[in-house]
Design an enzyme around this catalytic site. Structure first.
Site, PDB file in Angstrom:
ATOM      1  CG  HIS A 147      -2.036  -1.051   0.899  1.00 24.36           C
ATOM      2  ND1 HIS A 147      -2.832  -1.310   2.141  1.00 24.36           N
ATOM      3  CD2 HIS A 147      -2.535  -1.705  -0.052  1.00 24.36           C
ATOM      4  CE1 HIS A 147      -3.770  -2.189   1.818  1.00 24.36           C
ATOM      5  NE2 HIS A 147      -3.431  -2.491   0.437  1.00 24.36           N
ATOM      6  CG  HIS A 154      -3.137  -5.849  -7.723  1.00 24.97           C
ATOM      7  ND1 HIS A 154      -2.856  -4.523  -7.400  1.00 24.97           N
ATOM      8  CD2 HIS A 154      -3.998  -6.415  -6.923  1.00 24.97           C
ATOM      9  CE1 HIS A 154      -3.580  -4.254  -6.301  1.00 24.97           C
ATOM     10  NE2 HIS A 154      -4.507  -5.524  -6.102  1.00 24.97           N
TER      11      HIS A 154
END
Length: 410
Positions: free
Chosen positions: A249, A384
């Site tokens: 993150h 992703h």
């Protein structure tokens, strides 16, 4: 400016995009939406059909449409139909979190994390000119306005019950990160200045929290946005709300902060100087505390508040976000160090994560670099990984879909 990628590596990325999309075709559920793929690329029997997976895969096929992949348009439309018809709650509005095999609500709570992917799907499909996408985007944004956006704190709340009567007394930065991604994509599709204003406020919320913890980004907060640093200390490997701080993150926020900067420039605004400063700080901290810190290559999943590894398993999405952040920082700064990291991490990805036998990437590796499923089982989606192959090849743009369209238009 140094070169980010050689022609040969760029060609490999192009081929990998197509290979990932080919793998993703098996996720189609004939009655609507997309299922959870196992390690062999088959839908997993008995696994719920998740809103976030269908939202992500609809976005993925919008990207496939913009790449000109045969059959992609029909798969975008397939996903849009599921979001409009299967997941939508006709009684109370919004979207169910998951469905069973008979399309009945399995989890009827209304969480902002999966609903951000409805916004993302609508925005990307709008850029791809798919019918009904703009209307879905408008409806999804209105739902976020009604139920989740908190004007006082400049962020979104976490979750409600089905009827939007009982809010969850928790705030999460992961949900806000994906809402920022969704708002940026929606801004790229609509140009709405309100969305850009919200992007800046979401970015400010995250940067303030990260700066206070020496750039170890807190994930969990109470309703007044005070961090809860010991949250899930007994469940350190939770796939969505782990204890400590999540290295991937830091990279993801770094890239998104640069996209907020790009959006401000596009809107004729002077970009906030702290956006790039924070992006660089988060990236650098993630490299120091995440990469090869336990004697083997790869990024650890999480660290504690002293920067020590908390969960050492390697998740595929972490290195995907790392390469994407490196590519974006290289594009905006021209600094060669980002190109060096980009190449090193792609070498690792090709050697350890790309599954040449069964397709896609291994989504998790254990302490011996063997495929694992402690945190994430199977190969749920290609969101992703696909974006990691595209971002180095498109202009820096608030939305990946619009960046891809700009690249195809020359």
């Amino acid at each position: 400016m140094s070169s980010l990628s050689s022609p040969a590596h760029t060609a490999w990325l192009e081929a990998e995009s197509l290979r990932l999309l080919d793998f993703a075709r098996a996720a189609v559920v004939p009655d609507g939406g997309f299922g959870w793929l196992d390690t062999k690329g088959r839908t997993t029997p008995g696994e719920p059909q998740y809103l976030y997976v269908t939202g992500r895969m609809t976005h993925v096929w919008a990207l496939g449409t913009l790449l000109g992949v045969p059959g992609a348009e029909a798969l975008v439309d397939h996903g849009l139909a599921a979001l409009r018809e299967r997941f939508a709650d006709p009684e109370h509005g919004g979207w169910f979190t998951s469905l069973d095999e008979h399309s009945r609500p399995l989890d009827d709570r209304k969480a902002s994390y999966p609903q951000s992917f409805v916004v993302l799907a609508g925005a990307s499909a709008s850029i791809a000119d798919r019918p009904g996408a703009a209307e879905l985007l408008e409806e999804a944004l209105a739902s976020i306005d009604r139920h989740y956006w908190d004007e006082e704190f400049g962020a979104v709340s976490e979750q409600w019950d089905r009827a939007y009567r009982e809010p969850l007394a928790y705030r999460g930065l992961n949900a806000n990160m994906h809402m920022l991604e969704a708002y940026l994509a929606a801004f790229s599709a609509t140009g709405d200045p309100v969305l850009l204003e919200r992007c800046v406020r979401l970015a400010s919320r995250a940067v303030e929290a990260a700066r206070a913890q020496d750039w170890r980004l807190p994930e969990h907060f109470d309703v007044q946005w005070a961090p809860i640093l010991d949250y899930n200390s007994e469940r350190r490997d939770d796939p969505f709300k782990p204890y400590g701080s999540t290295i991937g993150h830091w990279f993801e926020w770094a890239r998104l902060l640069l996209l907020v900067e790009a959006a401000q420039v596009e809107a004729g605004q002077l970009p906030e100087p702290w956006l790039r400063e924070a992006a660089v700080s988060l990236f650098d901290k993630a490299v120091v505390e995440g990469w090869s810190v336990d004697g083997r290559d790869g990024f650890v999943y999480t660290v504690d508040w002293e920067g020590r590894p908390a969960v050492r398993n390697r998740l595929h999405w972490v290195v995907a976000e790392a390469t994407a952040a490196a590519a974006t920082l290289h594009a905006v700064t021209g600094e060669s160090r980002y190109a060096t990291s980009f190449q090193e991490w792609w070498d690792y990805t090709k050697a350890r994560l790309v599954d040449e036998v069964d397709g896609s990437w291994h989504h998790e590796l254990d302490a011996q670099d063997r495929p694992s499923s402690v945190i994430k089982k199977g190969k749920a989606d290609v969101y992703h990984a696909l974006q990691a192959t595209l971002i180095p090849r498109i202009p820096v743009d608030p939305g990946v879909a619009r960046g891809l369209r700009r690249a195809s238009e020359g």
